[in-house]
Design a protein around this motif. Structure first.
Motif, PDB file in Angstrom:
ATOM      1  N   GLY A 137      39.049  32.716  54.744  1.00 24.40           N
ATOM      2  CA  GLY A 137      39.935  34.418  55.146  1.00 24.40           C
ATOM      3  C   GLY A 137      39.763  35.239  53.932  1.00 24.40           C
ATOM      4  N   GLN A 138      39.688  34.594  52.734  1.00 26.04           N
ATOM      5  CA  GLN A 138      40.564  35.645  51.710  1.00 26.04           C
ATOM      6  C   GLN A 138      39.690  35.317  50.844  1.00 26.04           C
ATOM      7  OE1 GLN A 138      43.829  36.728  51.861  1.00 26.04           O
ATOM      8  NE2 GLN A 138      43.928  35.985  52.973  1.00 26.04           N
ATOM      9  N   LEU A 139      38.607  35.421  51.665  1.00 28.26           N
ATOM     10  CA  LEU A 139      36.850  36.072  50.204  1.00 28.26           C
ATOM     11  C   LEU A 139      37.215  37.657  49.609  1.00 28.26           C
ATOM     12  CD1 LEU A 139      34.552  33.717  50.896  1.00 28.26           C
ATOM     13  CD2 LEU A 139      35.689  34.251  49.054  1.00 28.26           C
ATOM     14  N   PRO A 140      37.558  38.668  50.652  1.00 27.99           N
ATOM     15  CA  PRO A 140      38.017  39.764  49.676  1.00 27.99           C
ATOM     16  C   PRO A 140      38.637  40.149  48.681  1.00 27.99           C
ATOM     17  CG  PRO A 140      37.550  39.948  52.374  1.00 27.99           C
ATOM     18  CD  PRO A 140      38.042  38.199  51.865  1.00 27.99           C
ATOM     19  N   PHE A 141      39.929  39.168  49.198  1.00 24.92           N
ATOM     20  CA  PHE A 141      40.749  39.776  47.841  1.00 24.92           C
ATOM     21  C   PHE A 141      41.134  38.414  46.887  1.00 24.92           C
ATOM     22  CE2 PHE A 141      44.846  36.868  46.011  1.00 24.92           C
ATOM     23  CZ  PHE A 141      45.378  38.268  45.623  1.00 24.92           C
ATOM     24  N   ILE A 142      39.791  37.254  47.036  1.00 23.67           N
ATOM     25  CA  ILE A 142      39.631  36.482  45.607  1.00 23.67           C
ATOM     26  C   ILE A 142      38.807  36.725  44.900  1.00 23.67           C
ATOM     27  CG2 ILE A 142      38.530  34.426  45.673  1.00 23.67           C
ATOM     28  CD1 ILE A 142      39.975  32.866  48.068  1.00 23.67           C
ATOM     29  N   GLU A 143      37.614  37.605  45.555  1.00 23.21           N
ATOM     30  CA  GLU A 143      36.143  38.317  45.377  1.00 23.21           C
ATOM     31  C   GLU A 143      37.214  39.867  43.754  1.00 23.21           C
ATOM     32  OE1 GLU A 143      33.571  40.743  47.503  1.00 23.21           O
ATOM     33  OE2 GLU A 143      33.846  38.358  48.845  1.00 23.21           O
ATOM     34  N   GLU A 144      38.482  40.471  44.551  1.00 19.34           N
ATOM     35  CA  GLU A 144      39.054  41.915  43.536  1.00 19.34           C
ATOM     36  C   GLU A 144      39.825  40.967  42.681  1.00 19.34           C
ATOM     37  OE1 GLU A 144      41.966  44.281  45.988  1.00 19.34           O
ATOM     38  OE2 GLU A 144      40.406  43.830  47.851  1.00 19.34           O
ATOM     39  N   LEU A 145      40.565  39.464  42.695  1.00 21.37           N
ATOM     40  CA  LEU A 145      41.171  39.134  41.490  1.00 21.37           C
ATOM     41  C   LEU A 145      39.614  38.314  41.209  1.00 21.37           C
ATOM     42  CD1 LEU A 145      43.922  38.384  41.056  1.00 21.37           C
ATOM     43  CD2 LEU A 145      43.592  35.762  42.411  1.00 21.37           C
ATOM     44  N   PHE A 146      39.164  37.832  41.454  1.00 27.87           N
ATOM     45  CA  PHE A 146      38.007  37.390  40.339  1.00 27.87           C
ATOM     46  C   PHE A 146      37.456  38.923  39.365  1.00 27.87           C
ATOM     47  CE2 PHE A 146      33.831  35.626  39.484  1.00 27.87           C
ATOM     48  CZ  PHE A 146      33.824  34.909  38.729  1.00 27.87           C
ATOM     49  N   GLU A 147      37.594  39.881  39.804  1.00 27.58           N
ATOM     50  CA  GLU A 147      36.569  41.148  39.173  1.00 27.58           C
ATOM     51  C   GLU A 147      37.823  40.995  38.220  1.00 27.58           C
ATOM     52  OE1 GLU A 147      35.301  45.670  39.596  1.00 27.58           O
ATOM     53  OE2 GLU A 147      36.182  44.186  41.278  1.00 27.58           O
ATOM     54  N   LEU A 148      39.110  40.913  38.433  1.00 26.67           N
ATOM     55  CA  LEU A 148      40.226  41.412  37.525  1.00 26.67           C
ATOM     56  C   LEU A 148      40.640  40.658  36.284  1.00 26.67           C
ATOM     57  CD1 LEU A 148      42.900  42.561  39.969  1.00 26.67           C
ATOM     58  CD2 LEU A 148      41.812  43.791  38.531  1.00 26.67           C
ATOM     59  N   PHE A 149      39.685  38.971  36.662  1.00 25.30           N
ATOM     60  CA  PHE A 149      40.161  38.033  35.855  1.00 25.30           C
ATOM     61  C   PHE A 149      38.864  38.205  34.756  1.00 25.30           C
ATOM     62  CE2 PHE A 149      38.599  33.683  35.423  1.00 25.30           C
ATOM     63  CZ  PHE A 149      39.540  33.624  34.221  1.00 25.30           C
ATOM     64  N   LEU A 150      37.789  38.461  35.608  1.00 23.91           N
ATOM     65  CA  LEU A 150      36.877  38.477  34.600  1.00 23.91           C
ATOM     66  C   LEU A 150      36.746  39.776  33.284  1.00 23.91           C
ATOM     67  CD1 LEU A 150      33.678  38.028  37.128  1.00 23.91           C
ATOM     68  CD2 LEU A 150      35.011  36.497  34.694  1.00 23.91           C
ATOM     69  N   ALA A 151      37.660  41.128  33.754  1.00 28.69           N
ATOM     70  CA  ALA A 151      37.878  41.709  33.303  1.00 28.69           C
ATOM     71  C   ALA A 151      38.677  41.422  31.839  1.00 28.69           C
ATOM     72  CB  ALA A 151      38.881  43.218  33.648  1.00 28.69           C
ATOM     73  N   SER A 152      39.853  41.189  32.364  1.00 27.87           N
ATOM     74  CA  SER A 152      41.434  40.468  31.349  1.00 27.87           C
ATOM     75  C   SER A 152      40.494  39.309  30.403  1.00 27.87           C
ATOM     76  CB  SER A 152      41.929  39.170  32.063  1.00 27.87           C
ATOM     77  OG  SER A 152      41.608  38.209  32.660  1.00 27.87           O
ATOM     78  N   ILE A 153      38.960  38.192  30.903  1.00 35.45           N
ATOM     79  CA  ILE A 153      38.969  37.631  30.186  1.00 35.45           C
ATOM     80  C   ILE A 153      37.667  37.976  28.831  1.00 35.45           C
ATOM     81  CG2 ILE A 153      36.579  36.250  29.902  1.00 35.45           C
ATOM     82  CD1 ILE A 153      39.115  35.166  30.519  1.00 35.45           C
ATOM     83  N   ALA A 154      37.782  39.753  28.657  1.00 35.61           N
ATOM     84  CA  ALA A 154      36.348  40.688  28.643  1.00 35.61           C
ATOM     85  C   ALA A 154      37.667  41.299  27.219  1.00 35.61           C
ATOM     86  CB  ALA A 154      35.658  41.494  28.937  1.00 35.61           C
ATOM     87  N   THR A 155      38.229  40.822  27.440  1.00 38.73           N
ATOM     88  CA  THR A 155      39.012  42.042  26.675  1.00 38.73           C
ATOM     89  C   THR A 155      39.963  41.111  26.054  1.00 38.73           C
ATOM     90  OG1 THR A 155      41.023  42.190  28.158  1.00 38.73           O
ATOM     91  CG2 THR A 155      40.055  43.863  28.104  1.00 38.73           C
ATOM     92  N   CYS A 156      39.831  39.637  25.849  1.00 39.25           N
ATOM     93  CA  CYS A 156      40.511  38.691  24.966  1.00 39.25           C
ATOM     94  C   CYS A 156      40.164  38.927  23.447  1.00 39.25           C
ATOM     95  CB  CYS A 156      39.783  37.329  25.516  1.00 39.25           C
ATOM     96  SG  CYS A 156      41.237  37.110  26.381  1.00 39.25           S
TER      97      CYS A 156
END
Length: 168
Positions: A149-168
């Motif tokens: 039931g939380q998949l839309p939020f988890i997808e958004e969070l995952f996108e932000l997470f991956l973007a933060s990894i890219a800036t490391c």
């Protein structure tokens, strides 16, 4: 070019292309990551699964992100100690449970934890303790163990997470 790879580890009762990885894979691909999902259905022992993940990651260069759900969260966390990924994205990780070889696993890499407040399999308190002890980002959501039931939020969070990894 630097290879960017997400490797997903599924839970005990799930399979390699279950609901969550099927939802998260397009998010990763959109950000330029290749996506793999390891099949552990022939292994019931979580620590044998860790061995399979470490073996798969051996020799991998570039930006590695491990994603795990439930038992797969434990598997990704323990493997991270050896393979040193850039990040760990854990959903309802099976931490602090009896019968696991690493009773208090320590993650390596930027770590996000998503856990349902109504999880009937792994107590929410386990995720809170894990996040506090390891300085991980914790997201408690109104959901159960499956988190579907939380998949839309988890997808958004995952996108932000991956973007933060890219800036490391």
């Amino acid at each position: 070019m630097n290879r960017r790879l997400v490797i997903f580890s599924h839970g005990k009762e799930s399979g390699p292309w279950g609901t969550k990885i099927s939802a998260l894979a397009p998010v990763a691909r959109k950000q330029g990551f290749a996506v793999e999902s390891i099949d552990y259905t022939d292994l019931s022992d979580p620590d044998a699964r860790v061995g399979r993940l470490v073996e798969r990651c051996t020799g991998e260069t570039g930006t590695l992100v491990l994603v795990g759900s439930s038992m797969g969260g434990y598997v990704a966390t323990v493997a991270s100690q050896t393979v040193k990924p850039a990040g760990l994205f854990l959903m309802a990780p099976a931490v602090y449970l009896p019968g696991y070889a690493e009773p208090d696993p320590t993650p390596s890499g930027r770590t996000y934890v998503i856990h349902g407040m109504h999880d009937e399999v792994i107590p929410m308190e386990n995720a809170v303790r894990f996040a506090q002890r390891n300085r991980a980002r914790l997201f408690l959501v109104d959901g159960d163990h499956a988190l579907v039931g939380q998949l839309p939020f988890i997808e958004e969070l995952f996108e932000l997470f991956l973007a933060s990894i890219a800036t490391c």
